[in-house]
Design a protein around this motif. Structure first.
Motif, PDB file in Angstrom:
ATOM      1  N   GLU A  24       0.990  -1.498  -0.062  1.00  0.00           N
ATOM      2  CA  GLU A  24      -0.067  -0.192  -0.245  1.00  0.00           C
ATOM      3  C   GLU A  24       0.537   1.270  -0.492  1.00  0.00           C
ATOM      4  O   GLU A  24       1.485   1.256   0.571  1.00  0.00           O
ATOM      5  CB  GLU A  24      -1.152   0.339   1.119  1.00  0.00           C
ATOM      6  CG  GLU A  24      -1.681   1.200   1.113  1.00  0.00           C
ATOM      7  CD  GLU A  24      -2.975   1.300   2.288  1.00  0.00           C
ATOM      8  OE1 GLU A  24      -3.334   2.246   2.737  1.00  0.00           O
ATOM      9  OE2 GLU A  24      -2.073  -0.041   3.174  1.00  0.00           O
ATOM     10  N   ASP A  43       0.177  -4.346   3.257  1.00  0.00           N
ATOM     11  CA  ASP A  43      -0.874  -4.664   3.567  1.00  0.00           C
ATOM     12  C   ASP A  43      -0.940  -5.896   4.652  1.00  0.00           C
ATOM     13  O   ASP A  43      -2.124  -6.670   5.575  1.00  0.00           O
ATOM     14  CB  ASP A  43      -1.725  -5.307   2.067  1.00  0.00           C
ATOM     15  CG  ASP A  43      -2.359  -4.419   1.560  1.00  0.00           C
ATOM     16  OD1 ASP A  43      -2.692  -2.896   2.329  1.00  0.00           O
ATOM     17  OD2 ASP A  43      -3.318  -4.520   0.841  1.00  0.00           O
ATOM     18  N   ASN A  44      -0.207  -6.704   5.487  1.00  0.00           N
ATOM     19  CA  ASN A  44      -0.746  -7.943   5.948  1.00  0.00           C
ATOM     20  C   ASN A  44       0.550  -8.169   7.011  1.00  0.00           C
ATOM     21  O   ASN A  44       0.752  -8.835   7.933  1.00  0.00           O
ATOM     22  CB  ASN A  44       0.246  -9.712   5.441  1.00  0.00           C
ATOM     23  CG  ASN A  44      -0.603  -9.625   3.861  1.00  0.00           C
ATOM     24  OD1 ASN A  44      -1.353 -10.126   3.796  1.00  0.00           O
ATOM     25  ND2 ASN A  44       0.617  -9.143   2.700  1.00  0.00           N
ATOM     26  N   HIS A 108      -2.457   0.621  -4.713  1.00  0.00           N
ATOM     27  CA  HIS A 108      -2.135  -0.702  -3.935  1.00  0.00           C
ATOM     28  C   HIS A 108      -1.720  -0.929  -5.309  1.00  0.00           C
ATOM     29  O   HIS A 108      -1.762  -1.379  -6.476  1.00  0.00           O
ATOM     30  CB  HIS A 108      -3.053  -1.751  -3.491  1.00  0.00           C
ATOM     31  CG  HIS A 108      -3.479  -1.875  -2.327  1.00  0.00           C
ATOM     32  ND1 HIS A 108      -5.090  -0.688  -2.366  1.00  0.00           N
ATOM     33  CD2 HIS A 108      -3.504  -2.054  -0.742  1.00  0.00           C
ATOM     34  CE1 HIS A 108      -5.181  -0.650  -0.857  1.00  0.00           C
ATOM     35  NE2 HIS A 108      -4.702  -1.606  -0.180  1.00  0.00           N
TER      36      HIS A 108
END
Length: 365
Positions: A24, A43-44, A108
């Protein structure tokens, strides 16, 4: 409003890897004319583990289809919660221009890597000299930022060349670091003056006369060089002529070697002049449930494309590591340029772009 609940300690997070892929955008900043820095987070909820000077490959979702572009990280792994790339849009840029026009905070993109061996961690030394031109400063900045955070006393000469003063990327930060790092010696060189600001430093192009002025003891240093190919050729030739120990010289380049022609499937003439099939090797792409045949001389990547199996790829000569896939069974001949590590090979991974089957294969793709 900042969500402080996002914060976790490193031991509560896993390191990012290219299987997680999605990043992101959390920041976009101007560095110089037509130069921007894009900062990303995962993002994780992972942290970034890499060597300063390494690069990643971004998959840009352009209207004409995914576009793979490789960029050096300008950030430092000493600050592991985000990564950044600093990119210059040239006149003919497609991917970089798309980034300038479309990437904003909240966007993204997929990413692969990190890869590359252009890092001071691969060549430890008592004294360093970083020589760069234009956007070639980015891996040098990554390494210098790491040194500032982790070993600020290190003896470093930093030489950067630009066309005009306003085109010196990271100039303000470099000057600030020059006041904080006692072992840092900065040397800027420009080719022409600017109407925007006065200039009292070095002018011209780096050569055998100017290099000793910028780094008098360059023969005693481990040298890293990055910039346009003509610039790197000039620096290399200058050092060789000066009798420099070239085992201590390292340069970053994404230039591809000459591409070998792949024989056509029915190119071999028989005794009566009639073309006969060239020997082929079966490959099973397990995740795509596709069985294909690899013509002699073709790579796994070429076979995948001809069979409609998508394997992401950027450089296509074994450097960037984007086309890394798991080999479930079989043997290959792989001639890479550093885009895969020994432990990854031991774990069964190959680079599809530079691997040719020696037997029937099953690939996770």
């Amino acid at each position: 409003m900042t969500d402080l609940g996002l914060y976790r300690h490193l031991d509560q997070m896993a390191p990012w890897n290219d299987r997680l892929q999605v990043l992101e955008v959390i920041g976009v900043s101007d560095e110089a004319p037509d130069v921007k820095t894009f900062t990303f987070r995962s993002d994780n909820q992972t942290w970034f583990r890499y060597k300063p000077g390494q690069f990643v490959t971004l998959e840009l979702p352009t209207p004409d289809g995914p576009l793979m572009r490789t960029y050096t990280l300008s950030s430092s792994p000493s600050r592991p919660f985000s990564i950044a790339v600093t990119v210059k849009a040239q006149a003919g840029s497609i991917g970089t221009r798309w980034m300038f026009d479309h990437l904003v905070p909240g966007s993204h993109v997929k990413a692969y890597g990190p890869s590359g061996d252009f890092s001071l961690h691969s060549h430890p030394a008592a004294k360093y000299l970083f020589i760069s031109a234009g956007s070639g400063v980015t891996p040098m900045m990554s390494m210098l930022r790491w040194l500032n955070d982790c070993a600020p006393w290190t003896d470093v000469g930093f030489v950067n060349c630009a066309r005009r003063p306003e085109e010196i990327i990271f100039r303000k930060e470099l000057e600030l670091l020059g006041g904080h790092m006692p072992g840092l010696s900065l040397g800027f060189m420009i080719e022409e003056r600017s109407s925007r600001e006065g200039w009292y430093g070095h002018m011209g192009r780096i050569d055998a006369i100017r290099l000793p002025l910028l780094a008098p003891d360059f023969r005693e240093r481990e040298i890293f060089c990055c910039g346009p190919d003509p610039f790197m050729r000039a620096v290399r030739g200058m050092l060789e002529a000066a009798g420099f120990d070239m085992t201590k010289y390292h340069q970053e380049s994404f230039a591809a070697p000459a591409v070998e022609e792949v024989p056509a499937p029915f190119a071999s003439p028989g005794q009566d002049g009639i073309a006969v099939p060239v020997e082929a090797t079966p490959i099973r792409f397990a995740l795509s449930d596709v069985d294909a045949e690899c013509v002699a001389g073709q790579t796994v990547l070429q076979t995948a494309r001809s069979s409609g199996v998508r394997i992401p790829a950027a450089c296509e000569f074994g450097l960037c590591g984007t086309c890394k896939v798991k080999k479930v069974s079989g043997a290959v001949e792989m001639s890479h340029n550093g885009g895969i590590l020994d432990h990854e090979i031991d774990d069964g991974f190959i680079l599809a772009c530079c691997s040719k089957p020696l037997s029937a294969l099953e690939i996770e793709a």
